[in-house]
Design an enzyme around this catalytic site. Structure first.
Site, short mmCIF file in Angstrom:
data_model
loop_
_atom_site.label_atom_id
_atom_site.label_comp_id
_atom_site.label_asym_id
_atom_site.label_seq_id
_atom_site.Cartn_x
_atom_site.Cartn_y
_atom_site.Cartn_z
N SER A 190 100.54 41.80 98.84
CA SER A 190 100.98 43.14 99.29
C SER A 190 101.05 43.25 100.81
O SER A 190 101.34 44.30 101.35
CB SER A 190 100.03 44.22 98.75
OG SER A 190 98.71 43.96 99.17
N ASN B 118 87.94 47.43 96.73
CA ASN B 118 88.32 48.60 95.91
C ASN B 118 88.03 49.93 96.60
O ASN B 118 88.84 50.85 96.57
CB ASN B 118 87.63 48.55 94.55
CG ASN B 118 88.00 47.30 93.77
OD1 ASN B 118 88.93 46.58 94.16
ND2 ASN B 118 87.29 47.03 92.68
N THR C 153 124.26 86.26 93.06
CA THR C 153 123.57 85.76 91.87
C THR C 153 124.66 85.02 91.10
O THR C 153 125.83 85.44 91.14
CB THR C 153 122.98 86.90 91.01
OG1 THR C 153 124.04 87.72 90.55
CG2 THR C 153 121.98 87.74 91.79
N HIS C 154 124.31 83.95 90.44
CA HIS C 154 125.30 83.12 89.73
C HIS C 154 126.40 82.61 90.67
O HIS C 154 127.51 82.32 90.23
CB HIS C 154 125.96 83.87 88.57
CG HIS C 154 125.00 84.62 87.70
ND1 HIS C 154 124.46 84.09 86.54
CD2 HIS C 154 124.45 85.84 87.83
CE1 HIS C 154 123.64 84.98 86.00
NE2 HIS C 154 123.60 86.06 86.77
N SER D 257 135.92 61.21 108.54
CA SER D 257 136.41 60.38 107.45
C SER D 257 137.18 59.20 108.03
O SER D 257 137.82 59.32 109.07
CB SER D 257 137.33 61.22 106.55
OG SER D 257 138.24 60.38 105.86
N LYS E 230 138.90 65.67 108.82
CA LYS E 230 137.62 65.94 108.14
C LYS E 230 136.44 66.08 109.07
O LYS E 230 136.31 65.38 110.08
CB LYS E 230 137.33 64.81 107.16
CG LYS E 230 138.28 64.78 105.98
CD LYS E 230 137.95 65.83 104.96
CE LYS E 230 137.09 65.22 103.87
NZ LYS E 230 136.57 66.25 102.99
N ASN F 272 132.57 66.32 107.81
CA ASN F 272 131.78 66.37 106.57
C ASN F 272 130.28 66.60 106.83
O ASN F 272 129.74 66.07 107.78
CB ASN F 272 131.95 65.06 105.80
CG ASN F 272 133.37 64.85 105.30
OD1 ASN F 272 134.05 65.83 104.97
ND2 ASN F 272 133.84 63.62 105.29
N GLU G 10 124.10 66.55 102.92
CA GLU G 10 124.25 65.89 101.62
C GLU G 10 123.15 64.86 101.40
O GLU G 10 122.62 64.70 100.29
CB GLU G 10 125.63 65.21 101.53
CG GLU G 10 126.76 66.21 101.41
CD GLU G 10 128.12 65.55 101.63
OE1 GLU G 10 128.90 65.53 100.68
OE2 GLU G 10 128.38 65.05 102.74
N TYR H 225 88.86 50.18 88.79
CA TYR H 225 89.96 49.58 89.53
C TYR H 225 90.77 48.63 88.66
O TYR H 225 90.22 47.84 87.89
CB TYR H 225 89.46 48.81 90.77
CG TYR H 225 90.61 48.21 91.56
CD1 TYR H 225 91.28 48.96 92.51
CD2 TYR H 225 91.05 46.92 91.30
CE1 TYR H 225 92.37 48.42 93.21
CE2 TYR H 225 92.13 46.37 91.99
CZ TYR H 225 92.77 47.14 92.94
OH TYR H 225 93.85 46.61 93.61
N GLN I 100 97.58 48.71 93.26
CA GLN I 100 98.23 48.22 94.48
C GLN I 100 99.66 48.77 94.60
O GLN I 100 100.20 48.88 95.70
CB GLN I 100 98.25 46.69 94.44
CG GLN I 100 98.90 46.04 95.63
CD GLN I 100 98.62 44.54 95.65
OE1 GLN I 100 97.49 44.12 95.84
NE2 GLN I 100 99.64 43.74 95.42
N LYS J 45 101.21 52.01 96.95
CA LYS J 45 101.49 52.12 98.38
C LYS J 45 102.97 52.24 98.72
O LYS J 45 103.34 53.09 99.54
CB LYS J 45 100.88 50.93 99.12
CG LYS J 45 99.41 51.14 99.36
CD LYS J 45 98.68 49.89 99.68
CE LYS J 45 97.32 49.89 99.04
NZ LYS J 45 97.34 49.83 97.55
N1 ARG Z 1 95.61 44.97 97.82
C1 ARG Z 1 94.74 45.62 96.89
C2 ARG Z 1 95.26 47.02 96.57
O1 ARG Z 1 96.04 47.51 97.27
C3 ARG Z 1 93.38 45.72 97.44
C4 ARG Z 1 92.30 45.76 96.44
C5 ARG Z 1 92.15 44.46 95.75
N2 ARG Z 1 91.06 44.49 94.86
C6 ARG Z 1 90.92 43.60 93.88
N3 ARG Z 1 89.92 43.75 93.09
N4 ARG Z 1 91.79 42.65 93.69
O2 ARG Z 1 94.85 47.62 95.60
#
Ligand code: ARG
Length: 456
Positions: free
Chosen positions: A23, A110, A155-156, A277, A283, A285, A290, A317, A322, A325
């Site tokens: 990650s 964790n 309205t509408h 455009s 144009k 726009n 949007e 956990y 993970q 994020k």
């Molecule tokens: N990269 C992990 C996450 O975002 C960190 C925690 C990892 N913990 C584990 N027991 N493998 O959750």
């Protein structure tokens, strides 16, 4: 680099599995928060005598060096190490050797990762709240500059009754005021220390989470270590709040799109927030508006993403977590940029008063007041409604407005119609008479405007 947890393994991780579980390519964004958490943790370990004060100081100054390296982009990220936590801990060990290996006492990744996310999110919430305020200031400015402008209220999407443009604008102020409140409530639940929960069960070491909470500015300490490491409610809440905020921005953007089309022609959006455009030279726009509407879908998607991510997870956990994020980062980036561009665009709006005036004469929006006029003269409302309905039908056929019908014409429908009705059905009168609390009369709207300035 050998794995931190490698002791128990005979074989190496499969290279594809390594890429799959990594990650670092996105959670590097938590680096500064990770270091702040680690510094507070190291200080507490020293103060509690879990490690020596000397070691604690060494760890802290090395972490500060790493922070500098990261900020000046000199830090060498090792993509073969799973995540941001491992990268920073490894760098620490490289710097100060065995002492660095003591930092991970009485914590686990964790509780560490939730601490990082909470610190990061708290900052983002504060930033978003400030950006909402700036947008609201823009709304107040637009309302204040256009107190004399009466627009068709719908309205509408059919003309209903005239309202002040300022009243319409302040309707959005209310939505964003609620959004702000929601973020501030969310902030309280984000602002909780989970470090010390360790992997799931707490720790055998005599830690002092309260001092860590104090150093990191957390208002509270989590009450249950198992909940602490597996809870992401606070993140889902944040994305929900962002979804609602985007929905409000999207409705506003939709109105700008409609209002700036020549068929409406109520406003012109500044050149800086529109595009041309590649084929049609005429144009202009409303692409920014949007895209505000369009990006709303992507934020909703992240909400469903996280809700679904969580629904089947047993305590505590699981590595699934993970995956929280990327949606969080994406939502925060999207909302931040959207608010910034929306505020800029808001200030670029030019109100086209002549076109609005023309639109105001269409749609028979005086009809309710004409019916009320008869009611005031003793006609039951249902009957008045029906009489005025017939007047409207007649006017439609004659291609006239209610204002252009002669008194003789009115008299055909009711002898109670009198010359003073022309004053009653003027847009200014219609608006001024809606003086109920929260209504569109200039005196109510002025009051609302003053209050909005204070409430911001
Ligand atoms: N990269 C992990 C996450 O975002 C960190 C925690 C990892 N913990 C584990 N027991 N493998 O959750």
């Amino acid at each position: 680099m050998a794995k931190q947890w490698g002791g128990r393994f005979k074989e190496k991780t499969d290279p594809i599995a390594e890429i799959f579980t990594s990650s670092i390519h996105y959670d590097f964004r938590l680096a500064i928060h990770d270091i702040r958490g680690s510094i507070a943790h190291a200080r507490m370990l020293g103060n509690q005598g879990i490690i020596t004060k000397k070691d604690s100081k060494k760890i802290i100054s090395a972490l500060k060096e790493i922070e500098k390296e990261i900020k000046s982009e000199k830090f060498q990220w090792d993509y073969s190490l799973e995540d941001v936590h491992t990268n920073i801990e490894n760098a620490l060990i490289k710097k100060i050797g065995d002492i660095g290996k003591k930092l991970h006492t009485a914590r686990s990744r964790n509780d560490q990762v939730v601490t990082d996310v909470r610190l990061w999110l708290r900052e983002k919430i504060d930033n978003i709240v400030e950006l909402i305020k700036e947008f609201q200031r823009g709304l107040i400015n637009l309302a204040e500059m256009n107190m004399d402008v009466i627009i068709p209220g719908y309205t509408h999407l059919q003309p209903a009754q005239p309202v002040l443009l300022s009243h319409h604008t302040l309707a959005y102020f209310e939505m964003f005021q609620r959004d702000k409140e929601r973020f501030l409530q969310n902030r309280k639940r984000v602002n909780v220390l989970t470090l010390g929960s360790t992997a799931l069960a707490g720790t055998t070491f005599p830690i002092d989470p309260y001092s860590v909470a104090k150093e990191l500015g957390f208002e509270d300490v989590s009450k249950n270590s198992m909940d602490a490491v597996s809870d992401r409610d606070f993140a889902i809440e944040f994305i929900f709040n962002c979804s609602l905020l985007m929905m409000h921005l999207s409705r506003w953007a939709e109105e700008l799109i409609i209002w700036s089309s020549p068929q409406f022609g109520f406003i012109e959006i500044g050149d800086a927030y529109t595009t041309g455009s590649s084929i049609m030279p005429q144009k202009k726009n409303p692409d920014v508006a949007e895209l505000i509407r369009g990006k709303t879908g992507r934020v909703y998607g992240s909400l469903i993403n996280l809700l679904t991510l969580m629904k089947g997870l047993p305590l505590t956990y699981n590595r699934d977590l993970q995956e929280d994020k990327e949606p969080l980062f994406d939502v925060s980036d999207t909302v931040t940029l959207t608010l910034m561009v929306a505020t800029g665009m808001l200030y670029s709006i030019r109100v086209l008063k002549d076109n609005i005036k023309k639109a105001l004469s269409l749609g028979y929006m005086e009809a309710t007041d004409l019916a009320d006029y008869l009611v005031a003269k003793g006609v039951p409302f249902r009957e008045a409604h029906s009489i005025v309905g017939k007047v409207v039908l007649y006017a439609l056929e004659k291609q006239k407005t209610l204002y252009n019908l002669t008194m003789e014409e009115y008299k055909q429908f009711s002898p109670l119609f009198d010359n003073n009705l022309y004053e009653i059905i003027k847009p200014e009168t219609i608006v001024a008479r809606r003086n109920s609390p929260g209504g569109t009369s200039p005196s109510q709207v002025k009051k609302a405007l003053e209050e909005a300035k204070k409430r911001i």
